[in-house]
Design a protein around this motif. Structure first.
Motif, short mmCIF file in Angstrom:
data_model
loop_
_atom_site.label_atom_id
_atom_site.label_comp_id
_atom_site.label_asym_id
_atom_site.label_seq_id
_atom_site.Cartn_x
_atom_site.Cartn_y
_atom_site.Cartn_z
N ASP A 41 -37.17 14.12 -32.55
CA ASP A 41 -38.13 14.79 -31.65
C ASP A 41 -39.42 14.00 -31.42
OD1 ASP A 41 -36.30 16.83 -31.87
OD2 ASP A 41 -37.56 18.10 -33.12
N VAL A 42 -39.89 13.29 -32.46
CA VAL A 42 -41.16 12.57 -32.39
C VAL A 42 -40.90 11.12 -32.79
CG1 VAL A 42 -43.52 12.41 -33.28
CG2 VAL A 42 -42.46 14.66 -32.97
N MET A 43 -41.33 10.19 -31.92
CA MET A 43 -41.12 8.77 -32.20
C MET A 43 -42.39 7.99 -31.94
SD MET A 43 -37.62 8.53 -30.13
CE MET A 43 -38.35 9.66 -28.99
N ILE A 44 -42.67 7.06 -32.84
CA ILE A 44 -43.76 6.12 -32.66
C ILE A 44 -43.09 4.77 -32.43
CG2 ILE A 44 -45.87 5.15 -33.63
CD1 ILE A 44 -45.51 7.48 -35.82
N LEU A 45 -43.27 4.21 -31.24
CA LEU A 45 -42.67 2.92 -30.90
C LEU A 45 -43.75 1.85 -30.93
CD1 LEU A 45 -41.02 5.18 -29.25
CD2 LEU A 45 -40.11 3.23 -28.04
N ILE A 46 -43.45 0.76 -31.63
CA ILE A 46 -44.38 -0.36 -31.69
C ILE A 46 -43.58 -1.65 -31.54
CG2 ILE A 46 -46.07 -1.59 -33.10
CD1 ILE A 46 -46.85 1.07 -34.32
N LYS A 51 -43.27 -14.91 -33.79
CA LYS A 51 -42.10 -15.56 -34.36
C LYS A 51 -40.90 -14.60 -34.43
CE LYS A 51 -40.92 -18.90 -37.87
NZ LYS A 51 -41.38 -19.65 -39.03
N LEU A 52 -41.17 -13.31 -34.64
CA LEU A 52 -40.14 -12.28 -34.59
C LEU A 52 -40.46 -11.39 -33.40
CD1 LEU A 52 -39.94 -11.26 -38.36
CD2 LEU A 52 -38.50 -12.89 -37.13
N LYS A 53 -39.42 -11.01 -32.68
CA LYS A 53 -39.60 -10.19 -31.48
C LYS A 53 -38.72 -8.95 -31.57
CE LYS A 53 -40.32 -14.33 -28.69
NZ LYS A 53 -40.82 -15.03 -29.83
N GLY A 54 -39.24 -7.86 -31.05
CA GLY A 54 -38.44 -6.64 -31.04
C GLY A 54 -39.33 -5.42 -31.15
N GLN A 55 -38.79 -4.37 -31.77
CA GLN A 55 -39.57 -3.17 -31.94
C GLN A 55 -39.17 -2.42 -33.20
OE1 GLN A 55 -36.42 -3.10 -29.43
NE2 GLN A 55 -38.23 -2.99 -28.21
N ALA A 56 -40.10 -1.60 -33.64
CA ALA A 56 -39.86 -0.68 -34.74
C ALA A 56 -40.16 0.72 -34.23
CB ALA A 56 -40.74 -1.02 -35.93
N ILE A 57 -39.36 1.66 -34.68
CA ILE A 57 -39.53 3.05 -34.27
C ILE A 57 -39.56 3.90 -35.53
CG2 ILE A 57 -38.53 4.96 -32.95
CD1 ILE A 57 -36.91 2.74 -31.41
N LEU A 58 -40.62 4.67 -35.66
CA LEU A 58 -40.71 5.67 -36.73
C LEU A 58 -40.38 7.00 -36.08
CD1 LEU A 58 -43.99 4.40 -38.32
CD2 LEU A 58 -41.86 4.68 -39.57
N GLY A 59 -39.29 7.62 -36.52
CA GLY A 59 -38.86 8.88 -35.92
C GLY A 59 -38.81 10.00 -36.93
N MET A 60 -39.14 11.19 -36.47
CA MET A 60 -39.13 12.36 -37.35
C MET A 60 -39.03 13.62 -36.50
SD MET A 60 -43.19 12.02 -38.18
CE MET A 60 -43.09 10.25 -37.94
N PHE A 109 -43.87 -15.60 -41.22
CA PHE A 109 -43.43 -15.09 -39.93
C PHE A 109 -44.63 -14.47 -39.22
CE2 PHE A 109 -39.68 -14.82 -42.67
CZ PHE A 109 -38.79 -15.56 -41.92
N GLU A 110 -45.32 -15.28 -38.44
CA GLU A 110 -46.51 -14.81 -37.71
C GLU A 110 -46.06 -13.87 -36.59
OE1 GLU A 110 -49.71 -15.40 -38.47
OE2 GLU A 110 -49.05 -16.59 -40.19
N VAL A 111 -46.54 -12.63 -36.64
CA VAL A 111 -46.21 -11.65 -35.60
C VAL A 111 -47.46 -10.88 -35.22
CG1 VAL A 111 -43.80 -11.36 -36.29
CG2 VAL A 111 -45.53 -9.86 -37.26
N ASP A 112 -47.46 -10.38 -34.01
CA ASP A 112 -48.48 -9.45 -33.53
C ASP A 112 -47.76 -8.16 -33.18
OD1 ASP A 112 -50.86 -11.02 -33.58
OD2 ASP A 112 -50.12 -12.12 -31.83
N ILE A 113 -48.51 -7.08 -33.14
CA ILE A 113 -47.91 -5.79 -32.78
C ILE A 113 -48.57 -5.26 -31.51
CG2 ILE A 113 -47.25 -5.24 -35.14
CD1 ILE A 113 -49.65 -3.25 -35.20
N THR A 114 -47.82 -4.46 -30.79
CA THR A 114 -48.35 -3.81 -29.59
C THR A 114 -48.99 -2.49 -30.00
OG1 THR A 114 -46.30 -2.59 -29.15
CG2 THR A 114 -46.51 -4.82 -28.19
N PRO A 115 -49.83 -1.93 -29.16
CA PRO A 115 -50.35 -0.58 -29.46
C PRO A 115 -49.19 0.40 -29.55
CG PRO A 115 -51.62 -1.61 -27.71
CD PRO A 115 -50.42 -2.48 -27.95
N PRO A 116 -49.34 1.43 -30.38
CA PRO A 116 -48.25 2.40 -30.53
C PRO A 116 -48.06 3.25 -29.27
CG PRO A 116 -50.17 3.12 -31.77
CD PRO A 116 -50.49 1.76 -31.23
#
Length: 153
Positions: A41-46, A51-60, A109-116
């Motif tokens: 129902d609720v997801m935080i996508l970032i 060096k690493l590309k993609g996304q992480a999703i925290l879901g609950m 592994f140098e990475v940056d994150i996008t706003p959630p």
């Protein structure tokens, strides 16, 4: 996906949930999902870039999100995901991924994150940029948070 990429996500999630919401969590059985899956129902996508590309999703589920927001707001009763509660949940994701980025950087592994991006809704399907997504269930006393990781070099 390499194990050394996944462990920082787990470590940061456990640390931030404990520090910011006083919620302990244990890692459940890790499994793989296809690149497209039904989401909670609720997801935080970032997103991750560098060096690493993609996304992480925290879901609950929504009840779990309200409990986390309540803990983050010093026990204030949260009976709906209003603007303040949504901000708290988004910031939780931001802190988890910010700490993950630091841990990955310490491994070279140098990475940056996008706003959630916070998504709230029923019957949402997610498609990631990867054929497979690693799912780490984080078991808490209040329910399960799904940590979905889809990254590549």
């Amino acid at each position: 996906m390499k194990v050394e990429w996944v462990n920082p996500f787990i470590e940061a999630s456990q640390m931030i949930l404990k520090q910011m919401a006083n919620i302990s969590c244990e890692k459940g059985t890790i499994h793989i999902k296809d690149g497209s899956f039904d989401a909670p129902d609720v997801m935080i996508l970032i997103g991750l870039t560098g060096k690493l590309k993609g996304q992480a999703i925290l879901g609950m589920n929504e009840e779990m999100a309200k409990k986390i927001a309540s803990h983050m707001m010093c026990g204030m009763l949260v009976d709906e995901l209003d603007e303040m509660a949504r901000s708290a949940i988004s910031e939780l994701g931001n802190m988890i991924l910010g700490n993950t980025a630091t841990l990955l950087s310490n491994q070279g592994f140098e990475v940056d994150i996008t706003p959630p991006t916070l998504l709230v809704g029923k019957k949402v399907s997610i498609s990631t940029n990867s054929n497979q997504t690693i799912t780490v269930p984080l078991n808490t006393d209040y329910g399960i948070i799904e940590l979905d990781i889809a990254i590549k070099e």
